[in-house]
Design an enzyme around this catalytic site. Structure first.
Site, short mmCIF file in Angstrom:
data_model
loop_
_atom_site.label_atom_id
_atom_site.label_comp_id
_atom_site.label_asym_id
_atom_site.label_seq_id
_atom_site.Cartn_x
_atom_site.Cartn_y
_atom_site.Cartn_z
N GLU A 114 0.89 -1.16 0.00
CA GLU A 114 0.00 0.00 0.00
C GLU A 114 0.92 1.20 0.00
OE1 GLU A 114 -3.39 -0.72 0.46
OE2 GLU A 114 -4.09 1.36 0.52
N CYS A 139 -2.45 8.68 1.65
CA CYS A 139 -2.11 8.25 0.29
C CYS A 139 -3.21 8.71 -0.66
CB CYS A 139 -1.95 6.74 0.21
SG CYS A 139 -3.39 5.80 0.70
#
Lengths: 353, 353, 353, 353
Positions: free
Chosen positions: A268, A302
């Site tokens: 991730e 993110c």
């Protein structure tokens, strides 16, 4: 110069979570240890120290893995629905500590309180989801070409899963990994970000409540630590799956290291998000979405928005609205009601910005 | 008065399909029979007789079922992928006869040629689909609460399936049922509409080509017949599943009769479809859709459109377009190139209309 | 010294497959080329040359990729069921050439004829399977927490897939990859083993028959070549998925190289298989299984048996049976009826053995 | 003659469940009513009356349905995961009342205490299972033949579900139906067996705790009643699905009545179970299984064993073991520790036996 006096006692919820001024950062086999470097957890809103943590060494990492290997078969053979009951109760334990843990996240990471609470809720939700999976994780029975035969697919646990998480979601990502790993019959070792150790220790303690009750001591272990611990984990053949959240550069290196030993990775990594506002857009809706996407977690997600593409016909109007909206956003201490924008997580982050 | 001279020889494609002036309407055990009433197949475009069919009696229906019961275990135990290969080859056999069979559908049912060919294509497509299912029809392997156990779900064939079809889709609906029944390891007996017997006989002959080759004689049987055969089928305890296409009134009665013996039904009954044309609709697109939905199969589909709700602002314009469009539609002999609207299927249908 | 006279004309099935004494080893954009090294295909049963192949250079590899990139969107946007029809017809094309292609596999690779034919059958079966997938490859519609919303999952093609295969299954593995890649909307470039180029070229020609008909020129391309072509493929960022069959050592290197660029791999590497014969085993059944597992493909499969663990009580009896069984196995020219054990694939393989 | 003095006060757990000496048997819209016949709940262990229940009339049934229709849209539009949270909390509510409700089941139905508790656990388990479904109940996204299109399948709630349960499982079967109905967005009306009304009322009260909190008043309603209420429900077009547990004769009638109105049924009817004991059986294991299958719920389950087929070689031995085992089974008051065999449920049952 920073003050070195611990502000631990200013935050009563820390005790509720079983934390102390001095904490040990390694858990396995039902006991806590920590003989590595001492880390100091800082409040990013005022840079004052909150509490201290003795992190783990490579030897303590090794002890975690040994303990997990020893308990592995027992957990893997525990029936799925029983594992489901364990995870359901972990979800309940988080429900009971939701307020305290949410405040700690806000305190140590710097995100605003509602985001801190939301992160705990994500942990709870994934536990409910995993409980459901405990009776529905299915293999297949397939027709065979051979008369009188059929083919059967059954999913077995991998064994150990290593999880390395980042500062911006100090517990949610670990929860996604832990709930799914555990329901699948896997055991998880967690190395949290070195700047959110308290969140990790508090989380491990909540999980321990339940695992202890069922007689499991090393199904979910914790090894706070630095690069040495992370490196050992990434290169450890006993861990067939590494889940990493963090920078793209580190993720790429991990991908290579784990591939080298035929392991698997869940990565991730960084994001790069933009919004496109067309000429017929609902500008108020777009405004809300953009402000939230830019300001949430102080831009440290993110999924944070980096750029907005505006159609020329709405450019002026939208920029004006955006500027006006930004003016109304209260920044400051994230624990304080009304504050929408907390601090960046570290001095380094401020410098880079 | 109708002419009674058969027009069979005017249509060379009938011979290609293995039909004759006089045909037998019952197939099982590798042989054809027919000792019931004689039906005459009429061309709805000119009401001239095409060919004759000796339909089945209740005793012949019984013989079909006995033959299927005798072959049941062999087919049910044939591995799925082998059944898949049988059905794949049935699809190929229909590909080879597509043109001839499409023309027969057009001739005997009255739908235009492209619709007749389209119906054969539907049969072919479902065969390909069923071939794929032959390796993917799956049961489940599920976690159990008991240590060392798991639960397994395996799908077994039902046995016999009874399929009663309507005149408006003389072969496609039978194909949907046959392909899925056969791939599941079931055997199917088919009673077609008494006015489209030739289509059914031709279809059975195409299927027989392949089933013969694999040594199966009663996996797919045919019993042309009237209400007595249909009633026997519906009340037959040896047939756990009845698939019926037809009127809502008959379907309701069948639902009750089959429920009474704890059987199951698949019912494809009447429809009642409308279009709503809003003020911002693309009128040309809507026009095409409406004309096709009204005119296709001469309005004899369950999906035929019955009403159009028009927004007042587009009412005049749309009605005008619709009228203009209808004027361009060529009606007549459905076998003829350019004809878009064939005849109603029977004199009765005309009377009712 | 080896004879250099080509034996091409001794095998009439080669012409049937569109092969020549001199062949080009690169296909894309509807044309064949080959400006790299010249390879000579050898018959491992007698070491005589069969035919010559001009292999591809890195520049020709690049041309393949460029051509695929140009055709990519068109293929990706072709509806799944249409792609399914393309693949169904590819399966039919292989059915027509099954005998010839099976013989070629036997000739060039050295496995016995029934194994060569079996490999073509595997290609055919996977095409049927993929045809079925063309209508069943599904995403999900999932409940959302937000009122009035739902979540939807749709699977999109990856784009280009690179497939590198080994000598021991010259076409089956490529078929598994091609059928699944193509049905998913991906395009595939294939680099076969440098010692089974003729099999690859013949396979590409069979596929071309069908792709040409549908107007596709680079959906499935071929680039016979050496390490330079393989290396270029592995490191090519335009290829998100590399499927490799071969040695564990090379597979490991590929895993690392592809991970470095965040690509994905499917690795089919070495095996290490044993049988355990218990004291209550059915020795005749065990014998058959063991002999087949040891002798099949002359022991050159990843599934070849390497060791047998025998219970002491059956040791003597089983060894005796095994020795007796081996004595009955006819070795020799794999194309010859009755031969069960063909040659090792290369002189190198003999040396290593 | 039976005593008419209520023994309500001998069982303190009844108050804990919110029950009284006189109870109302109809719940909807947040209120309780009951203007039909008065039923007396009997303890089958001693035939003494426990408490009274005013059952519902057809008019009150109608009021239930009206209330459900009024709340239908709100519940159907509640997002799946929110419905999941409601059901999770219902499971928690049953956990809190598990002991009391288990005792009531034992008291009113007559099964032994561990079976009573087990039934509550089944309700709890299905709630956990349904909670998991709340995020995984999925439709499909399927490939279409048309370029640029896809097909989407989404599951919508049916609306109202009617559930009629039998005396032998006074709450578990209702729970299976309720949890699945509610998670699917359906509302359920429950008509329990007229001899286990107290169990049903207590269950409804536990559910109400949670539904009230979320502002739902008629998502799960109760209408204690006799044949008139059941008949109204079965023939009610507003209820597309009837779930019935009971005798085969009644089930058959319901199947027909519901089919008549194109509704659907879930029928859980009589069983007829046997065991086959082969000559190589593990007799002790078989003994345990047979005794439990015969004695459990005093032989009043659909899964109760009726016959044992014994191989002649084990006949004597097994019969001997069975007789010996039966001698050790303590029969008597099912609430009493150690009792394994409780009373039959009614005098009628005794007479029939």
């Amino acid at each position: 110069m920073e003050s070195t006096k611990l502000t631990f006692n200013e935050y009563p919820f820390l005790k509720e979570l079983g934390l102390h001024e001095n904490n040990l950062g390694v858990y396995h086999s039902g006991t806590w240890s920590g003989s590595g470097e001492e880390a100091v957890s800082l409040n990013p809103a005022n840079n004052k120290p909150i509490a201290k943590i003795k992190m783990g060494t490579k030897a303590e990492y090794e002890a975690c893995i040994k303990a997990m290997e020893a308990e592995k078969i027992k957990w893997m053979k525990t029936p799925g629905p029983i594992r489901g009951e364990v995870i359901r109760q972990i979800g309940e334990a988080f429900r009971r500590k939701k307020e305290a843990l949410g405040l700690l996240i806000s305190l140590e990471m710097g995100k605003i309180k509602s985001e801190g609470l939301g992160e705990v809720q994500e942990y709870i939700d994934i536990c409910d989801f995993a409980t459901g999976l405990s009776r529905t994780l299915e293999g297949k029975v397939l027709p065979s070409e051979r008369p009188g035969h059929f083919m059967m697919e059954q999913w077995n646990p991998l064994g150990l899963v290593g999880c390395i998480t980042a500062f911006n979601f100090p517990i949610a990502v670990a929860g996604w990994n832990a709930a799914i790993a555990l329901i699948c019959g896997d055991l998880m070792i967690w190395k949290p970000s070195p700047t959110t150790n308290l969140c990790a220790i508090a989380t491990q303690k909540i999980i321990n409540e339940v695992l202890d009750k069922f007689g499991f001591k090393s199904v979910h272990t914790l090894c706070c630590g630095g690069v040495d611990v992370g490196t050992a984990m990434v290169n450890d053949k006993r861990i067939p799956l590494i889940s990493f959240t963090g920078s793209t550069a580190v993720g790429q290196k991990i991908a290579v290291d784990v591939a080298k030993r035929f392991g698997r990775t869940i990565l991730e990594l960084g994001g790069n998000n933009a919004a496109v506002i067309m000429e017929d857009a609902d500008l108020d809706l777009a405004l809300k979405a953009c402000v939230f996407a830019c300001v949430g977690t102080a831009g440290q997600r993110c999924t944070t928005m980096r750029r907005i593409f505006l159609h020329e016909s709405v450019y002026d109007k939208f920029v004006e609205k955006m500027v006006a909206a930004y003016k109304t956003i209260q920044s400051g201490n994230p624990l304080q009601e009304g504050v929408l924008l907390g601090p960046l997580h570290t001095k380094d982050a401020v410098r880079q910005y």
